[in-house]
Design a protein around this motif. Structure first.
Motif, PDB file in Angstrom:
ATOM      1  N   ALA A 148       0.830  -1.209   0.000  1.00 24.55           N
ATOM      2  CA  ALA A 148       0.000   0.000   0.000  1.00 24.55           C
ATOM      3  C   ALA A 148       0.859   1.252   0.000  1.00 24.55           C
ATOM      4  O   ALA A 148       1.891   1.287   0.668  1.00 24.55           O
ATOM      5  CB  ALA A 148      -0.896  -0.008   1.231  1.00 24.55           C
ATOM      6  N   THR A 206      -3.974  -0.047   7.587  1.00 32.48           N
ATOM      7  CA  THR A 206      -3.202  -0.974   6.759  1.00 32.48           C
ATOM      8  C   THR A 206      -2.536  -2.087   7.571  1.00 32.48           C
ATOM      9  O   THR A 206      -2.460  -3.211   7.125  1.00 32.48           O
ATOM     10  CB  THR A 206      -2.124  -0.221   5.965  1.00 32.48           C
ATOM     11  OG1 THR A 206      -1.541   0.750   6.811  1.00 32.48           O
ATOM     12  CG2 THR A 206      -2.687   0.445   4.751  1.00 32.48           C
ATOM     13  N   LEU A 226      -5.375  -4.579   6.025  1.00 35.29           N
ATOM     14  CA  LEU A 226      -5.072  -4.826   4.617  1.00 35.29           C
ATOM     15  C   LEU A 226      -4.358  -6.155   4.398  1.00 35.29           C
ATOM     16  O   LEU A 226      -3.345  -6.434   5.022  1.00 35.29           O
ATOM     17  CB  LEU A 226      -4.200  -3.674   4.099  1.00 35.29           C
ATOM     18  CG  LEU A 226      -4.074  -3.570   2.592  1.00 35.29           C
ATOM     19  CD1 LEU A 226      -5.370  -3.076   1.967  1.00 35.29           C
ATOM     20  CD2 LEU A 226      -2.935  -2.629   2.223  1.00 35.29           C
TER      21      LEU A 226
END
Ligand SMILES: Cc1cc2nc3c(=O)[nH]c(=O)nc-3n(C[C@H](O)[C@H](O)[C@H](O)COP(=O)(O)OP(=O)(O)OC[C@H]3O[C@@H](n4cnc5c(N)ncnc54)[C@H](O)[C@@H]3O)c2cc1C
Length: 482
Positions: A199, A208, A212
């Motif tokens: 990312a 994140t 993620l």
């Protein structure tokens, strides 16, 4: 003193305008397609307010339909509180449907490719000409697809024994089921087959570290942009009105009438304030979005309801449109099934994992927009003002995006819960059958905001030049389905 050459040029131009046949043009529908059509007609070189009367008829008188009572009513106040409302007079009823409740993503990788490049370019030109960055939130942005694992919201636990459990069995959640599909799913690539890029650092509003699991870039500022669709549509209406278009809201068209020989359009009939009116019309553009089939049964445009929310974030979030695939864990509030009405505040906990695909669009006005899947359990009502919002479906989206981002979840403030109808099946742009003066511009699917300027420009050419000039209609030509 003017030199003879410009004088001659001026008189030639005015003769040309005088000689173009008078037209009574009626546009049905005050969504983005109708408003862009009105705008481009007034910017066509042959347009003259002396010989061309253009009227835009919109059925609704309010934009409040399809929004819960606690939602904000005027997004212009967020974008630019000082001046936006003055520059975009509300015209209540304009952009009351999908054109005011869409995400607003624009992309060179959208479809259909016959009109996408023209429309993407026109969006850019319009933004430059009218200060679209301030006026309607135009900016270039990134688009990405992400895989995430959601966290449980406060009050829900993984053993499913929290206070929200209704004790019902869960029909949809055994294993990691695919619960709902995103609107633009046709663009989603198989993420496992793609190289994981990691990312970018400025995607700091996504959790994140915890949430993620995979990231893939899809679009860059070279080929991707966004607008605030409601503000853009209102601006197009305003700019068209400034050049002579008459906008009538609360005017629902009930029939398009032909001459006695059936060969040409003669008038349209509409209802306003309980009275029936008849408007002489030589050229009629049906831009009624998902309602189009009620006026033109031969054009196969269908409608599907979709819910969305607008969330004010604690700080402005970076310019990403995110196509998500979110794994909801056991104990997460169960998303409302596609074929049933939701019960607000009663989402029972999931008994198995489920994947959902809300789309999230960061906006430059300090908000983020997120939309969920479509459903078809409530039939298309008569006008945008009567669109029913299923609050539970909005809550589904709020739980899901809050499960991967605190900025959108516990630190965000929900400003709007809304629903609208997505027109599907097209787009269809061009003459309808052999009736002289009858043109359709509808059925734009999930890319109507992106493709509206090209649609408006092509319709203006069809009416004032007799044929489309700036792009090929390709598969948009209605004669292919008639
Ligand atoms: C959740 C969601 C997200 C989306 N996101 C994007 C996106 O990111 N990018 C993108 O490009 N597209 C997006 N779209 C698609 C886009 O919103 C639509 O394609 C577009 O708004 C369609 O515009 P329209 O003018 O044809 O229809 P509408 O906006 O529905 O307007 C039609 C108008 O016609 C009026 N009308 C209907 N019947 C009559 C009548 N008889 N007489 C008078 N008026 C009438 C209605 O009241 C309405 O105002 C999204 C759609 C949804 C639902």
């Amino acid at each position: 003193m003017l030199s003879p050459a410009p004088v001659r040029l001026l008189s030639t131009l005015s003769k040309r305008k005088m000689s173009s046949p008078p037209k009574d043009i009626t546009i049905i529908g005050g969504g983005i397609i109708g408003c862009c059509t009105a705008y481009f007609l007034t910017r066509h070189p042959s347009y003259s307010p002396e010989t061309h009367r253009i009227t835009l008829l919109e059925a609704s008188t309010s934009n409040a339909g399809g929004r819960t009572p606690d939602s904000i009513t005027d997004p212009a106040t967020l974008a630019d509180p000082e001046t936006a409302s003055k520059r975009n007079p509300a015209h209540d009823g304009i952009a009351g449907g999908a054109s005011g409740k869409a995400g607003g993503l624009l992309a060179l990788w959208a479809f259909p490719q016959s009109i996408v490049p023209l429309s993407f370019k026109l969006h850019d030109e319009l933004a430059k000409e009218y200060g679209g960055d301030k006026r309607w939130g135009y900016r270039r942005c990134y688009a990405s697809q992400i895989d995430c694992q959601a966290r449980l919201p406060p009050g829900f636990s993984s053993n499913g024994t929290n206070g929200k459990d209704t004790g019902e069995t869960d029909p949809v959640s055994s294993g990691a089921e695919h619960g709902s599909k995103g609107l633009h799913k046709d663009h989603k690539k198989e993420i496992k087959a793609l190289q994981k890029l990691g990312a970018p650092e400025d995607l700091d509003w996504l959790d994140t570290e915890e949430a993620l699991t995979a990231y893939e870039g899809m679009g860059t500022p070279e080929n991707t942009a966004q607008v605030h669709p409601e503000l853009f549509t209102r601006s197009m209406a305003q700019l068209a009105e400034e050049k002579g278009v008459k906008i009538v809201t609360g005017a629902r068209v009930t029939s398009i009438n032909k001459t006695a020989d059936g060969k040409s359009v003669e008038s349209v009939t509409y209802e306003k304030d309980g009275k029936e009116e008849r408007l002489p019309t030589t050229d009629c553009v049906v831009a009624a979005g998902p309602w189009t089939r009620r006026l033109l049964p031969e054009i196969p445009v269908t409608a599907a309801r979709a819910h969305s929310v607008v969330i004010k974030t604690p700080k402005p979030v970076s310019a990403y449109a995110l196509f998500t695939s979110i794994m909801l864990p056991v104990g997460f509030p169960t998303p409302t099934p596609k074929d049933s009405r939701g019960a607000p505040g009663a989402q029972r906990p999931l008994r198995g994992q489920q994947i959902v695909e809300p789309e999230i669009y960061a906006r430059p006005d300090g908000t983020a927009y997120a939309c969920g899947p479509t459903d078809d359990i409530v039939e298309l009502p008569q006008t945008t003002a009567e669109v029913e919002v299923d609050v539970a479906r909005c809550e589904d989206i709020i739980y899901q995006v809050g499960g991967i981002s605190d900025d959108l979840g516990k630190d965000g403030q929900v400003l709007a819960k809304q629903a609208c109808y997505l027109p599907q099946g097209g787009p269809y742009i061009g003459p309808v059958g052999h009736t002289k003066g009858l043109v359709v511009a509808a059925g734009h699917t999930c890319w109507g905001i992106q493709n509206a300027p090209a649609t408006g420009k092509l319709v203006s050419e069809i009416i004032l030049d007799g044929k489309p000039k700036s792009a090929r209609l390709g598969g948009c030509d209605p004669s292919l389905v008639l």
